[in-house]
Scaffold this motif. Structure first.
Motif, PDB file in Angstrom:
ATOM      1  N   ARG A 171       0.957  -1.532   0.017  1.00 62.21           N
ATOM      2  CA  ARG A 171      -0.019   0.200  -0.054  1.00 62.21           C
ATOM      3  C   ARG A 171       0.887   1.185  -0.039  1.00 62.21           C
ATOM      4  O   ARG A 171       0.510   2.142  -0.659  1.00 62.21           O
ATOM      5  CB  ARG A 171      -0.881  -0.077   1.192  1.00 62.21           C
ATOM      6  CG  ARG A 171      -1.698   1.139   1.315  1.00 62.21           C
ATOM      7  CD  ARG A 171      -2.636   1.019   2.522  1.00 62.21           C
ATOM      8  NE  ARG A 171      -2.158   1.053   3.710  1.00 62.21           N
ATOM      9  CZ  ARG A 171      -1.926  -0.113   4.582  1.00 62.21           C
ATOM     10  NH1 ARG A 171      -2.470  -1.425   4.103  1.00 62.21           N
ATOM     11  NH2 ARG A 171      -1.225  -0.089   5.529  1.00 62.21           N
ATOM     12  N   GLU A 172       1.740   1.205   0.653  1.00 60.67           N
ATOM     13  CA  GLU A 172       2.766   2.453   1.204  1.00 60.67           C
ATOM     14  C   GLU A 172       3.690   2.547   0.131  1.00 60.67           C
ATOM     15  O   GLU A 172       4.471   3.506  -0.391  1.00 60.67           O
ATOM     16  CB  GLU A 172       3.008   2.613   2.613  1.00 60.67           C
ATOM     17  CG  GLU A 172       1.984   2.578   3.541  1.00 60.67           C
ATOM     18  CD  GLU A 172       2.239   2.880   4.786  1.00 60.67           C
ATOM     19  OE1 GLU A 172       3.618   2.749   5.319  1.00 60.67           O
ATOM     20  OE2 GLU A 172       1.405   3.035   6.054  1.00 60.67           O
ATOM     21  N   GLY A 173       4.382   1.352  -0.277  1.00 61.91           N
ATOM     22  CA  GLY A 173       5.571   1.149  -1.160  1.00 61.91           C
ATOM     23  C   GLY A 173       6.916   1.525  -0.258  1.00 61.91           C
ATOM     24  O   GLY A 173       6.935   1.743   1.202  1.00 61.91           O
ATOM     25  N   TYR A 174       8.014   1.671  -0.929  1.00 63.80           N
ATOM     26  CA  TYR A 174       9.250   2.062  -0.241  1.00 63.80           C
ATOM     27  C   TYR A 174      10.169   2.817  -1.143  1.00 63.80           C
ATOM     28  O   TYR A 174       9.988   2.602  -2.291  1.00 63.80           O
ATOM     29  CB  TYR A 174       9.749   0.904   0.318  1.00 63.80           C
ATOM     30  CG  TYR A 174       9.980  -0.261  -0.455  1.00 63.80           C
ATOM     31  CD1 TYR A 174      11.246  -0.642  -1.034  1.00 63.80           C
ATOM     32  CD2 TYR A 174       9.116  -1.241  -0.702  1.00 63.80           C
ATOM     33  CE1 TYR A 174      11.314  -1.522  -2.113  1.00 63.80           C
ATOM     34  CE2 TYR A 174       9.241  -2.334  -1.643  1.00 63.80           C
ATOM     35  CZ  TYR A 174      10.542  -2.399  -2.441  1.00 63.80           C
ATOM     36  OH  TYR A 174      10.677  -3.559  -3.288  1.00 63.80           O
ATOM     37  N   GLN A 175      11.415   3.273  -0.870  1.00 66.03           N
ATOM     38  CA  GLN A 175      12.517   3.704  -1.617  1.00 66.03           C
ATOM     39  C   GLN A 175      13.348   2.506  -2.209  1.00 66.03           C
ATOM     40  O   GLN A 175      13.992   1.882  -1.388  1.00 66.03           O
ATOM     41  CB  GLN A 175      13.362   4.613  -0.970  1.00 66.03           C
ATOM     42  CG  GLN A 175      12.472   6.005  -0.531  1.00 66.03           C
ATOM     43  CD  GLN A 175      13.520   6.810   0.140  1.00 66.03           C
ATOM     44  OE1 GLN A 175      14.280   6.388   1.226  1.00 66.03           O
ATOM     45  NE2 GLN A 175      13.691   8.005  -0.448  1.00 66.03           N
ATOM     46  N   VAL A 176      13.085   2.204  -3.432  1.00 72.59           N
ATOM     47  CA  VAL A 176      13.747   0.946  -4.012  1.00 72.59           C
ATOM     48  C   VAL A 176      15.120   1.053  -3.861  1.00 72.59           C
ATOM     49  O   VAL A 176      15.866   0.008  -3.606  1.00 72.59           O
ATOM     50  CB  VAL A 176      13.004   0.790  -5.496  1.00 72.59           C
ATOM     51  CG1 VAL A 176      13.689  -0.566  -6.116  1.00 72.59           C
ATOM     52  CG2 VAL A 176      11.536   0.770  -5.586  1.00 72.59           C
TER      53      VAL A 176
END
Length: 255
Positions: free
Chosen positions: A107-112
């Motif tokens: 839902r929020e994702g992240y810094q790949v």
């Protein structure tokens, strides 16, 4: 110098995680220090092969990607005894199996980019010979970034028409990212298939090296991800092929 190996497949169900775990073990049996990143964050599971589970308070990749946690705190040693006897070490950076945490990540994702930072940080901190990245299947941002910095990309497929087509797309994308050392692995090859004919089709379909052709095995099905085939069935043809692939990687790294 640490070698980064991304293990990928266009679709799920190819045995990618099983190969990653066993290949890591084969390398560690040669006295190497190896770390595994489980970046298949939506469906993690490589920890099961090492009989490892997170206890309360243990940190994992989710904590590093979404919380203020140092990557070193997310590392867990999972070295089996036979590997320890060979002076090798295996470190695991697992992902959370908690459904709420998986949902939050999606839902929020992240810094790949943090995943790449993690690889280089643990390589230096743990003085690693190899980092293996168990990727999420398909074409996605985190996979592309991991492949772009990898010294080797291992593409895993099955003798399936959809796999042949999808793998061609994945290899083309990798080549556009200048990933030079691509090893193609055919897994779960039924005994009624001709290895020579399959190898020929692979050679005609893709202009990359063929790293291994692994048989479909009743022994491995019986193992059911409850252990490592290279340790449980060391004399099996499947294990022999994985060790041969490890030898290729060792030689290419200068060892």
């Amino acid at each position: 110098m640490t070698q980064i190996i991304a293990v990928h497949s266009f679709r799920g169900g190819t045995g990618k995680s099983n190969l990653t775990a066993n290949l890591s073990t084969a390398l560690a049996l040669q006295g190497k220090r190896v770390a595994i990143l489980d970046t298949d964050l939506a469906s993690p599971g490589i920890h099961v092969l090492f009989d490892f589970s997170l206890s309360e308070g243990d940190r994992c990749l989710n904590d590093y990607l979404q919380e203020d946690v140092q990557i070193r705190d997310c590392v867990h040693e999972v070295t089996p005894d036979p590997v320890r006897s060979s002076k090798g070490h295996i470190f695991l950076l697992p992902a959370s199996l908690d459904s709420d945490r998986i949902a939050r990540l999606l839902r929020e994702g992240y810094q790949v980019e943090k995943l790449n930072d993690a690889m280089f940080a643990i390589a230096d901190d743990l003085k690693l010979d190899f980092v293996l990245v168990d990727t999420h299947p398909g074409i996605n941002e985190e996979t592309l970034l991991s492949a772009a910095i990898a010294d080797h990309l291992i593409m895993v497929m099955r003798p399936d028409s959809q796999d042949y087509l999808g793998t061609a797309v994945a290899i083309e994308v990798a080549q556009r990212l200048d990933v030079m050392n691509i090893q193609l692995v055919m897994n779960k090859l039924p005994s009624q298939f001709s290895r020579d004919e399959v190898r020929l089709r692979m050679q005609e379909s893709y202009e990359v090296s063929i790293g291994a052709i692994l048989p479909l095995s009743e022994d491995l099905l019986t193992l059911a991800s409850g252990g490592l085939a290279v340790l449980e069935f060391p004399n099996h043809a499947w294990s022999d092929a994985v060790r041969d692939l490890a030898t290729v990687l060792l030689e290419s790294s200068g060892d």
